[in-house]
Design an enzyme around this catalytic site. Structure first.
Site, PDB file in Angstrom:
ATOM      1  CG  HIS A 152      -8.380   0.712  -2.559  1.00 55.94           C
ATOM      2  ND1 HIS A 152      -7.544  -0.514  -1.945  1.00 55.94           N
ATOM      3  CD2 HIS A 152      -9.159   0.815  -1.282  1.00 55.94           C
ATOM      4  CE1 HIS A 152      -7.819  -0.744  -0.787  1.00 55.94           C
ATOM      5  NE2 HIS A 152      -8.583   0.149  -0.563  1.00 55.94           N
ATOM      6  CB  CYS A 182     -14.014   2.221   0.555  1.00 52.51           C
ATOM      7  SG  CYS A 182     -13.504   3.657   0.745  1.00 52.51           S
ATOM      8  NE  ARG A 195      -3.666   0.857   2.115  1.00 58.23           N
ATOM      9  CZ  ARG A 195      -5.092   0.965   2.670  1.00 58.23           C
ATOM     10  NH1 ARG A 195      -5.031   1.907   3.487  1.00 58.23           N
ATOM     11  NH2 ARG A 195      -5.975   0.624   2.118  1.00 58.23           N
ATOM     12  NE  ARG A 220     -11.080  -4.456   1.147  1.00 62.76           N
ATOM     13  CZ  ARG A 220     -10.277  -3.481   1.500  1.00 62.76           C
ATOM     14  NH1 ARG A 220     -10.285  -2.464   2.479  1.00 62.76           N
ATOM     15  NH2 ARG A 220      -8.777  -3.571   1.109  1.00 62.76           N
ATOM     16  CG  ASP A 225     -13.185   7.038  -0.818  1.00 66.63           C
ATOM     17  OD1 ASP A 225     -12.992   7.106   0.505  1.00 66.63           O
ATOM     18  OD2 ASP A 225     -12.300   6.983  -1.649  1.00 66.63           O
ATOM     19  CD  GLN A 255     -13.101  -1.118  -0.078  1.00 66.91           C
ATOM     20  OE1 GLN A 255     -12.295  -0.960   0.728  1.00 66.91           O
ATOM     21  NE2 GLN A 255     -14.221  -1.625   0.019  1.00 66.91           N
TER      22      GLN A 255
HETATM   23  N1  NVA Z   1      -9.580   7.193  -1.311  1.00 65.34           N
HETATM   24  C1  NVA Z   1      -9.113   6.861  -0.093  1.00 65.34           C
HETATM   25  C2  NVA Z   1      -9.619   5.458   0.025  1.00 65.34           C
HETATM   26  C3  NVA Z   1      -9.436   5.076   1.505  1.00 65.34           C
HETATM   27  C4  NVA Z   1      -9.537   3.481   1.784  1.00 65.34           C
HETATM   28  C5  NVA Z   1      -7.862   7.288   0.242  1.00 65.34           C
HETATM   29  O1  NVA Z   1      -7.011   6.758  -1.119  1.00 65.34           O
HETATM   30  O2  NVA Z   1      -7.452   7.758   1.250  1.00 65.34           O
HETATM   31  N1   CP Z   2     -11.099   0.822   2.730  1.00 64.91           N
HETATM   32  C1   CP Z   2      -9.931   0.653   3.199  1.00 64.91           C
HETATM   33  O1   CP Z   2      -8.989   0.185   2.560  1.00 64.91           O
HETATM   34  O2   CP Z   2      -9.425   0.837   4.548  1.00 64.91           O
HETATM   35  P1   CP Z   2      -8.183   1.284   5.245  1.00 64.91           P
HETATM   36  O3   CP Z   2      -7.719   2.270   4.711  1.00 64.91           O
HETATM   37  O4   CP Z   2      -8.432   1.225   6.673  1.00 64.91           O
HETATM   38  O5   CP Z   2      -7.310  -0.068   4.889  1.00 64.91           O
END
Ligand code: NVA
Ligand code: CP
Length: 330
Positions: free
Chosen positions: A135, A272, A108, A317, A231, A138
């Protein structure tokens, strides 16, 4: 279940066929029922995986850890800023080191190129746990949650309201196109998905029979929707200064009761997570103090309503990530 994706990396949904995504969803259902019945499924005992995080996480990290433990894997977690990667060691060198020790790597972080390079150089399956662009794990949980609720995916009207250019929106558009859901990006035109990605989604949609639509008018976009998804308005890695302009751009796109009433009678709400639906977070409170907003991308009454399946989604998830690990490592 005749498909084989052993050894393949899970970097973005564009790399996977409709049949492969279907296979992963079916496998997730099998793993979910094994978990529910308390049936031991340590099918990958003796293998090891590493979770490389350059951004924070609750769901993705926990899903990988629990899924890994359930499958009998050894799991190493490398938290943001604690490995040599990037600062003292190149991505290519890190990949080659980790590939000598581990059977699979989760990443990540920021750039999609990093996760692509990890896959290129490590020689083991790499799983994208979120980049600025995509992502993909997800979406498997999202599709599973939708299918569990409606019993099918094809032909459903899926609306994403909010920052339609972010990693989640990008992946959702491709997921819908691949699985035959009609995708509507509901946002101001300056936050519509990138043209190049829309073109790719449209090409896929032609084959699966779905439709891709970009719509700034909230009422038109959400009328008759089966799924409404949102989101956070500012994603990880974006500068704090951007909040003010995003609030101006997106306040009219908050998922509220009126929006849900304009959707179909059986419409569900998905997110998400994490979500700013009240002031019970540090950032939520800061935004309230600065801009007077009690809730952001979703109204608390929608988030807490019966139509909201966000915690089923969060649980899924784990089952879906387990399917990805198993299918690529078995
Ligand atoms: N769009 C958000 C998703 C978090 C799971 C981010 O990248 O912070
Ligand atoms: N939805 C998601 O990816 O959550 P986290 O950022 O907590 O992993």
């Amino acid at each position: 279940m005749g498909l084989n994706i052993r050894g393949k990396s899970f970097l973005k949904l564009l790399d996977f066929s409709t049949e492969e995504i279907r296979y992963l969803l079916d496998l997730s259902k099998d793993f979910k029922s094994l978990k529910r019945t308390g049936t031991v499924h340590k099918y990958l005992e003796g293998k090891n995986i590493v979770l490389l995080f350059e951004k924070t996480s609750t769901r993705t990290r926990c899903a990988f850890e629990v899924a890994g433990n359930d499958l009998g894997l050894g799991v190493t977690y490398l938290e943001p800023g604690t490995s040599q990667m990037g600062k003292k060691e190149s991505i290519a060198d890190t990949a080659r080191v980790l590939g000598r020790m581990y059977d699979g790597i989760e990443y990540r972080g920021f750039s999609q190129k990093t996760v692509d390079d990890l896959a290129k150089y490590s020689g083991v399956p790499v799983w994208n746990g979120l980049t600025d662009e995509f992502h993909p794990t997800q979406m498997l949980a999202d599709l599973l949650t939708i299918e569990e609720h409606f019993g099918y995916l094809k032909g459903l009207n899926f609306v994403y309201s909010g920052d339609a250019r972010n990693n989640v929106a990008n992946s959702l558009m491709i997921a819908c196109a691949k699985m035959g859901l009609n995708f509507i990006a509901c946002s101001p035109s300056e936050l519509f998905p990138q043209e190049e990605l829309v073109e790719k989604a449209e090409e896929i949609a032609k084959i699966t029979g779905s439709k891709i639509r970009l719509e700034s008018d909230v009422e038109k976009a959400t009328m008759g929707a089966d799924v409404i998804y949102t989101d956070i308005w500012v994603s990880m890695g974006e500068p704090d200064e951007i909040w003010e302009s995003r609030i101006k751009q997106l306040s009219g796109y908050r998922v509220d009761k009126k929006m849900m009433e304009n959707a179909s009678e059986n419409a569900i709400f998905l997110h998400c997570l994490p979500s700013f639906h009240d002031r019970n977070t540090t950032i939520g409170e800061e935004i309230y103090q600065k801009f007077g907003l009690e809730e952001m991308e979703v109204a608390d009454e929608v988030f807490e309503s019966e139509r909201s399946l966000v915690f089923d989604q969060a649980e899924n998830r784990m089952h879906t990530i387990k399917a990805v690990i198993y299918a690529t490592l078995k």
